[in-house]
Design an enzyme around this catalytic site. Sequence first.
Site, short mmCIF file in Angstrom:
data_model
loop_
_atom_site.label_atom_id
_atom_site.label_comp_id
_atom_site.label_asym_id
_atom_site.label_seq_id
_atom_site.Cartn_x
_atom_site.Cartn_y
_atom_site.Cartn_z
N ARG A 27 4.69 5.27 4.92
CA ARG A 27 4.01 6.13 5.89
C ARG A 27 3.39 7.37 5.24
NH1 ARG A 27 5.70 5.39 11.38
NH2 ARG A 27 4.96 7.48 11.77
N TRP A 74 2.52 12.85 4.02
CA TRP A 74 1.12 12.52 3.76
C TRP A 74 0.35 13.79 4.13
CZ3 TRP A 74 -3.51 12.29 6.53
CH2 TRP A 74 -4.55 11.62 5.89
N GLU A 489 -14.18 -6.79 6.05
CA GLU A 489 -12.74 -6.74 5.77
C GLU A 489 -12.47 -6.97 4.28
OE1 GLU A 489 -10.30 -5.61 7.19
OE2 GLU A 489 -8.54 -6.63 6.42
N GLU A 496 -9.90 -0.22 -0.84
CA GLU A 496 -8.73 0.63 -0.56
C GLU A 496 -7.59 0.43 -1.55
OE1 GLU A 496 -6.52 0.27 3.14
OE2 GLU A 496 -7.02 -1.85 3.27
O1 M6R Z 1 -2.31 0.56 12.85
P1 M6R Z 1 -3.78 0.34 13.09
O2 M6R Z 1 -4.15 -1.11 13.13
O3 M6R Z 1 -4.28 1.07 14.29
O4 M6R Z 1 -4.48 0.96 11.82
C1 M6R Z 1 -5.87 1.03 11.73
C2 M6R Z 1 -6.31 1.35 10.33
O5 M6R Z 1 -5.80 2.58 9.91
C3 M6R Z 1 -5.86 0.27 9.33
O6 M6R Z 1 -6.31 -0.99 9.71
C4 M6R Z 1 -6.40 0.60 7.92
O7 M6R Z 1 -7.78 0.51 7.91
C5 M6R Z 1 -5.77 -0.31 6.87
N1 M6R Z 1 -5.37 0.46 5.74
C6 M6R Z 1 -6.68 -1.37 6.40
O8 M6R Z 1 -6.10 -2.18 5.44
#
Ligand code: M6R
Length: 616
Positions: A27, A74, A489, A496
Site C-alpha cells: 500500500r 506513500w 493495458e 509502470e
Molecule cells: O483499485 P482500483 O482498480 O480502483 O485501482 C485503479 C488504478 O489505480 C489501478 O488499476 C492502477 O492503474 C494499477 N497500478 C494498474 O496496474
Amino acid sequence: MCGIVAYLGNRDAYPILIEGLRKLEYRGYDSAGVALMQDDHIQMYKKKGRVDELDQYCSGRDTRGTAGIAHTRWATHGEPNEENAHPHIAEDGSMALIHNGIIENYLSLKKQLIQEGFTFKSETDTEVLVHLIKSIQKKEDVALPEAVMMALSMVEGTYALAILSVDDPDRLIVAKKGSPLLIGRDGHDYFVGSDGAPIVEYTQDVVYLEDGDVGVIKRGKALKIRNINDEKHLLKRPSFQKLELSLEQLEKGGFDTYMLKEIFEQPKAVIDSMRGRINLKKDVVSLGGIIEYEQKMLNARRFIIVACGTSWHAGLVAEHLFETLVRIPVEVEYASEFRYRDPIIREDDVLIAISQSGETADTLAAVEIGKKHGATVIGICNVVGSTLARETMAGSYTHAGPEIGVASTKAFTAQVTVLTLMALSLAEKKGTISKSQYHQLINDLESIPNKISQVLEQEQHIQRIAQYVATKPNAMFLGRGVNFPVALEGALKLKEISYIHAEGYPAAEIKHGPIALVDTNMPVIVIATEQKTYDKVVSNIQEIIARKGTIISVVTEGDTAVKKMSKFCIEIPKTEELLTPLVASVPLQLLAYHVAVIRDCDVDKPRNLAKSVSVE
Ligand code: M6R
C-alpha cells in the site's frame, strides 16, 4: 495508500506490528515507523525506505511493549524521510498518531496552531492532527477520546488513524472517515489494520469502522465505538463479522513475486468470478448482487462507467460488450475527470463503478456524484466489504482473490469476466441477443480459463521477446476495436513496472501523429488477432514496417500473414472477438513482467506507486 497496523493485548506487539507492516507494504513503501507503549513512555522508531530497513534498525534496540501502532507510508505531503514518516508524536512525547488519508484544511489549521505556539517538525498534514488534539485538550480540559472527536469534527478530508497515549497506556484510539480501518479481536487481544492483511493471521472476527466512527480499545474491556456525527455521541453496538480472507491468499505460493503469482492465478480467477453465476445446464447467467436493480439496468437510457487505470481499461472493454450485446449506449469516464466536470446525469442513467480495491478516491467521488443525481449506482469490485461495495446500491464482486502486486493483472481479467456476465444476463432479458449467440458466448466464456493457461505455457518464449524489448527506451502498443483497451493495458503494464516509456493507440490513429515516432529502435506491439478489422490492422502493420518499425505481434493460432511481418510473434488460441481481451492481455502482462525483471526493477513495488490510490 499507506498502511496502518496497531495492536493491544497480551502478546509482544513489535513482531505483530512489523509483520503486519510487511503485509501492508504494497500500500505504500517509502518510509515506515513504529511506536510502542513502554511503561510510562512511548518508544518510537522511524526509517526512510522499506519495512526491512526499519526492522534492521530496530534489531538490538528496545522493542518491548504489548501495545503499539505502526505505519508504512506513500508520500503525499512532504518527501519520504524520517521527519515525515509516521508515527507523529506530540511535542511533550505523550501521544503518537498514525494516519492514512489527507487532511484538506491542514494549512489553515497549521497556521492557527503555530499562532498558539506549536512547532512542526514535518511537512505532513498528519502532524496537524497531533497538535490539534493537544490544543483542544489544553483549552477544553477534556479526556483524550473527547478531544479526538472534537478535533475530527474540525477536520476536512479523509482519515484512518490510530493513537497511542501515555495518559492511558492500556488504550488505543482509532477513527475512520473515507479511508478504511478494521478492528479484529481474539478474546481480549485487539488488532487494527487498514485492511485485513495484517489481521487475518490472528483472527477473522472483525468490525469495519464506518465514516465518523471513533473506537476506544481498552485492555481487557469491550470495544467502544461512538460516531462524531451523532450529536449525543451515543455508544454504538460494534457489528463483528467474518473477515473474508485467508493467510494462504497472502503468500507468494512458490513464485518469486506476487505479480507473477497473480498472472498465473488468472485461470482460477476467471473460474471463481463465473462460479455460481452460470447454471448447471449452462443456459442461464445471473448475478445475484444486481437482481434487485436489473429492471433499472434494462430500462437504462445510458450506462456511465467510471474507473481509473486498469479498471478504466476494463470499462473500455465493457463499452464494446454492453453496446454490442445490450444495445444501450455506454460512456466510459476517467473517474478523476468525471468528478470535476458538471456531468449531465439523469435518473434513468446507470452508473457502473469498477475498482479492484474498492477504495480509489476518485472512483468513490464519482459514485457520490451518481447518487446525488439520482442515477442507479452499481459497483464491481474485488475487495469484499470495501467502501465501494458499501457505497453502491448493488453490485458484483470479482472473486479474483487478494491482488498484492501493484500492477493489476488478475483483477483486470476478473473484471472483464464479470462485465461479460452482466452484459449477457441483460442482453438475454432485453432480447437483444439471439438464443444461439447467447449459448455460444456462454460456452466461449467457459473456455477462457483453458485458453489463458495455454498462453501461460508460452512464458519462456515471451521471456525471449522481453530480452529484446528490455533494451529499448520506448514501446508502442496498437490494437483496434475491443483490442484497443488491451493495447492501453499492455502499455500501462510496461511503463509502470519497467519504466520504459510506452503508449497505447488505436492502430488506425497512428498515422495522425504517433507514426512520426517509428524508427528502427521502436518496438511496436500489435494485437492482430482474428477480428472484423484484421485486414485493416494488417495495413497498419505494413505502414509501420515501411518506416522500419519492429513488429511484435499477438495473433490467433495459425495466422501466417502477420506472423511473416513480425520480428516476434505470440500466438493465442482462437477466441470469440468480444472475449479476446481476456486472453490477449495475458501475454502483455508476462512481457511487461519479464522486461521489468531483466531491468532489475522491483516488480511488486514499482517506484512512486502504491496499490490502492485512496487520495486524489
Ligand atoms: O483499485 P482500483 O482498480 O480502483 O485501482 C485503479 C488504478 O489505480 C489501478 O488499476 C492502477 O492503474 C494499477 N497500478 C494498474 O496496474
